[in-house]
Design a protein around this motif. Structure first.
Motif, PDB file in Angstrom:
ATOM      1  N   LEU A  46       0.828  -1.208   0.000  1.00  0.00           N
ATOM      2  CA  LEU A  46       0.000   0.000   0.000  1.00  0.00           C
ATOM      3  C   LEU A  46       0.863   1.260   0.000  1.00  0.00           C
ATOM      4  O   LEU A  46       0.540   2.251  -0.664  1.00  0.00           O
ATOM      5  CB  LEU A  46      -0.922  -0.001   1.224  1.00  0.00           C
ATOM      6  N   SER A  47       1.965   1.223   0.750  1.00  0.00           N
ATOM      7  CA  SER A  47       2.866   2.381   0.790  1.00  0.00           C
ATOM      8  C   SER A  47       3.475   2.649  -0.576  1.00  0.00           C
ATOM      9  O   SER A  47       3.632   3.802  -0.986  1.00  0.00           O
ATOM     10  CB  SER A  47       3.979   2.144   1.820  1.00  0.00           C
ATOM     11  N   ALA A 119      -1.613  -3.553  -5.580  1.00  0.00           N
ATOM     12  CA  ALA A 119      -2.767  -3.533  -6.486  1.00  0.00           C
ATOM     13  C   ALA A 119      -3.975  -2.878  -5.833  1.00  0.00           C
ATOM     14  O   ALA A 119      -4.681  -2.073  -6.461  1.00  0.00           O
ATOM     15  CB  ALA A 119      -3.103  -4.961  -6.918  1.00  0.00           C
ATOM     16  N   VAL A 120      -4.214  -3.210  -4.566  1.00  0.00           N
ATOM     17  CA  VAL A 120      -5.349  -2.612  -3.856  1.00  0.00           C
ATOM     18  C   VAL A 120      -5.181  -1.099  -3.762  1.00  0.00           C
ATOM     19  O   VAL A 120      -6.123  -0.327  -3.986  1.00  0.00           O
ATOM     20  CB  VAL A 120      -5.485  -3.228  -2.447  1.00  0.00           C
ATOM     21  N   GLY A 121      -3.959  -0.663  -3.444  1.00  0.00           N
ATOM     22  CA  GLY A 121      -3.710   0.768  -3.330  1.00  0.00           C
ATOM     23  C   GLY A 121      -3.857   1.512  -4.641  1.00  0.00           C
ATOM     24  O   GLY A 121      -4.264   2.679  -4.669  1.00  0.00           O
ATOM     25  N   LEU A 122      -3.540   0.833  -5.747  1.00  0.00           N
ATOM     26  CA  LEU A 122      -3.634   1.477  -7.056  1.00  0.00           C
ATOM     27  C   LEU A 122      -5.058   1.472  -7.608  1.00  0.00           C
ATOM     28  O   LEU A 122      -5.479   2.424  -8.273  1.00  0.00           O
ATOM     29  CB  LEU A 122      -2.704   0.772  -8.053  1.00  0.00           C
ATOM     30  N   LEU A 128      -4.572   6.616   2.244  1.00  0.00           N
ATOM     31  CA  LEU A 128      -3.468   5.797   2.749  1.00  0.00           C
ATOM     32  C   LEU A 128      -2.625   6.523   3.795  1.00  0.00           C
ATOM     33  O   LEU A 128      -1.517   6.090   4.107  1.00  0.00           O
ATOM     34  CB  LEU A 128      -2.573   5.368   1.578  1.00  0.00           C
ATOM     35  N   SER A 129      -3.156   7.589   4.356  1.00  0.00           N
ATOM     36  CA  SER A 129      -2.379   8.362   5.327  1.00  0.00           C
ATOM     37  C   SER A 129      -2.136   7.594   6.621  1.00  0.00           C
ATOM     38  O   SER A 129      -1.218   7.915   7.374  1.00  0.00           O
ATOM     39  CB  SER A 129      -3.097   9.678   5.638  1.00  0.00           C
ATOM     40  N   TRP A 130      -2.941   6.575   6.878  1.00  0.00           N
ATOM     41  CA  TRP A 130      -2.841   5.810   8.120  1.00  0.00           C
ATOM     42  C   TRP A 130      -1.820   4.682   8.035  1.00  0.00           C
ATOM     43  O   TRP A 130      -1.459   4.088   9.062  1.00  0.00           O
ATOM     44  CB  TRP A 130      -4.202   5.186   8.445  1.00  0.00           C
ATOM     45  N   VAL A 131      -1.347   4.372   6.843  1.00  0.00           N
ATOM     46  CA  VAL A 131      -0.529   3.173   6.639  1.00  0.00           C
ATOM     47  C   VAL A 131       0.773   3.230   7.433  1.00  0.00           C
ATOM     48  O   VAL A 131       1.169   2.261   8.086  1.00  0.00           O
ATOM     49  CB  VAL A 131      -0.240   2.973   5.137  1.00  0.00           C
TER      50      VAL A 131
END
Length: 301
Positions: A46-47, A119-122, A128-131
């Motif tokens: 995700l990052s 893939a999920v992040g894209l 995604l600030s919490w990652v």
């Protein structure tokens, strides 16, 4: 400088002081640790998805990983054969088959975990600030359980000290990896502290990738993960080919994995004489991965 190191090192030390005698509890801890690794690796994916100019960043990961893999491997393999020459370890020839393809798939599945997170992040419009914060807290919990695992690995200090092959192999792996890391850092124009941190994974790809990602960002987490995963995959092929003539070299190149993941291959192809050596060298390197990485990270900050 050392406050951050102390904060992140504390759970590892606390875990190391916990002795557990029940097998079922240890098995549960091992399962929890494995699950936490999968969670953090998915967060690493995700990052990566949150990075700008992803294509160039992936190219950077490949370039850096290839450079470190080359210099580290070259440095290790330049000196490890000298142990076989000056302090030979007699292995046993066996005819047992080794499920190398199945073991390789076990390693490669972690790539799919990182890729799944990417893939999920894209594909999904996620915040995604919490990652980063989540990764840091899960890392602290993971280090606590790793400390417990190291404490309850079954090795005593006496068993480590009297196994000169294991001690020498671990020492050579550490010193040559530091040298190879400095050369890679020089080639890549990287600060020496960061280069040494990147060189201290010794094949423990999950923890190395997580620690480097937390310290230097997802790009370097991906680099460290890739370098150490490549080491393990090469070791799976290298051990059966070289352990009869160069047992110390084969065991040493396996790094920290010699005490667990690649141990069945070492035992099957090299015989029982190689097992104590592999366990001792692998244990020492496993113990020093978080210690050295966190130390050099603290110097780089």
């Amino acid at each position: 400088m050392f406050s951050g190191m102390f904060f992140i090192f504390t759970p590892l030390v606390l875990g190391y002081f916990i002795a557990i005698n029940r097998t079922d509890v240890l098995e549960r801890i091992n399962q929890i640790t494995a699950n936490l690794v999968l969670v953090i690796l998915s967060l690493m994916g995700l990052s990566l998805a949150a990075l700008d100019d992803l294509a160039n960043n992936l190219a950077t990961i490949v370039h850096y990983a290839a450079t470190f893999f080359f210099f580290l491997g070259a440095a290790n393999l330049a000196i490890l054969p000298l142990i076989d020459r000056w302090l030979p370890l007699h292995s046993e020839q066996t005819q047992q088959s080794v499920p190398l393809s199945q073991m390789a798939l076990e390693s490669l599945k972690l790539i799919f975990v990182v890729g799944g997170g990417l893939a999920v992040g894209l594909l999904l419009p996620l915040d995604l600030s919490w990652v980063e914060t989540a990764s840091e807290w899960i890392l602290l919990l993971l280090l606590f359980f790793i400390g417990i695992q190291l404490r309850n690995s079954g090795l005593t200090l006496r068993q480590i000290i009297i196994n000169k092959h294991g001690l020498i192999i671990a020492f050579v792996m550490i010193t040559t990896s530091m040298l190879g890391g400095l050369l890679a850092g020089w080639y890549l124009d990287m600060p020496w502290q960061q280069a040494l941190a990147m060189s201290s994974g010794f094949g423990w790809y999950s923890l190395a990738g997580i620690l480097m990602g937390d310290a230097f960002g997802p790009i370097f987490g991906g680099v460290s993960f890739s370098v150490e995963l490549l080491r393990e995959l090469v070791a799976l092929v290298m051990i059966p080919l070289f352990i009869r003539r160069f047992p110390c070299t084969a065991i040493g190149y396996a790094g920290a994995t010699a005490m667990d993941f690649t141990l069945p291959v070492i035992q099957t192809t090299g015989g029982v004489r190689c097992v104590p050596v592999a366990i001792v060298s692998g244990f020492i390197l496993s113990l020093l991965v978080p210690v050295l990485m966190l130390f050099f990270v603290s110097l780089a900050m």
